[in-house]
Design an enzyme around this catalytic site. Structure first.
Site, PDB file in Angstrom:
ATOM      1  N   HIS A 171       0.935  -1.862   0.055  1.00  0.00           N
ATOM      2  CA  HIS A 171      -0.634  -0.054   0.223  1.00  0.00           C
ATOM      3  C   HIS A 171       0.845   1.408  -0.165  1.00  0.00           C
ATOM      4  CE1 HIS A 171       1.203   0.586   4.672  1.00  0.00           C
ATOM      5  NE2 HIS A 171       0.348  -0.846   4.513  1.00  0.00           N
ATOM      6  N   GLY A 172      -0.097   1.970   0.171  1.00  0.00           N
ATOM      7  CA  GLY A 172       0.327   3.659  -0.349  1.00  0.00           C
ATOM      8  C   GLY A 172       2.060   3.569   0.582  1.00  0.00           C
TER       9      GLY A 172
END
Length: 161
Positions: free
Chosen positions: A14-15
């Site tokens: 994820h980010g």
């Protein structure tokens, strides 16, 4: 295999992982190690798409990781190993793979789990696996991103119940 980071985070790529951790650790490959995720073609596809440019992503079963970990083809590969739960890390360690440190990111709340922090919830099986890893001399630390201060997971766990 040059393992730069071992991280437990059930959000996987994820980010934060895809950008900050990858850049900080200088990796060239993210390997998600999970029997469950490896059986889910859609999730595998999405994880491959989530990898930052220039970084390869793979999803493998625990048995496959055991098979390729010492393979000469991956000898100098700079990797991040991502897990969804501590039990999968424990399986690798019990099979003879050693890590000096495990970073704990997010472990979401679910039935049968209790909240340790606002982002980490644990079952009794999770606690047992973490205690095993700690007993093997593995540092267990909590940080969402590299710039955060390391928090000793066992200190948090000692206040858990």
């Amino acid at each position: 295999m040059d393992v730069r980071l071992v991280r437990i985070d059930d959000r996987l790529i994820h980010g934060q992982v895809a950008t900050v951790w990858a850049k900080q650790t200088g990796i060239e490959r993210i390997i998600v190690v999970s029997d469950v995720v490896a059986q889910d073609e859609m999730q595998k596809f999405l994880l491959n798409q989530a990898a930052p440019p220039g970084i390869k992503a793979n999803v493998v079963t625990i048995d496959k990781m055991l098979e390729v970990f010492h393979n000469i083809l991956f000898l100098n590969a700079k990797v991040m190993l991502l897990f969804t739960c501590p039990q999968d890390v424990e399986r690798l360690v019990r099979a003879g793979i050693r890590f000096s440190s495990v970073n704990i990111g997010g472990m979401r709340f679910a039935a049968g789990k209790k909240m340790l922090t606002n982002v980490i919830s644990l079952s009794e099986d999770d606690v047992r696996a973490f205690k095993y890893l700690y007993g093997q001399g593995i540092e267990l630390e909590v940080r969402q991103v590299p710039a955060d201060r390391k928090v000793n997971f066992m200190d948090l766990l000692s206040r858990f119940r």
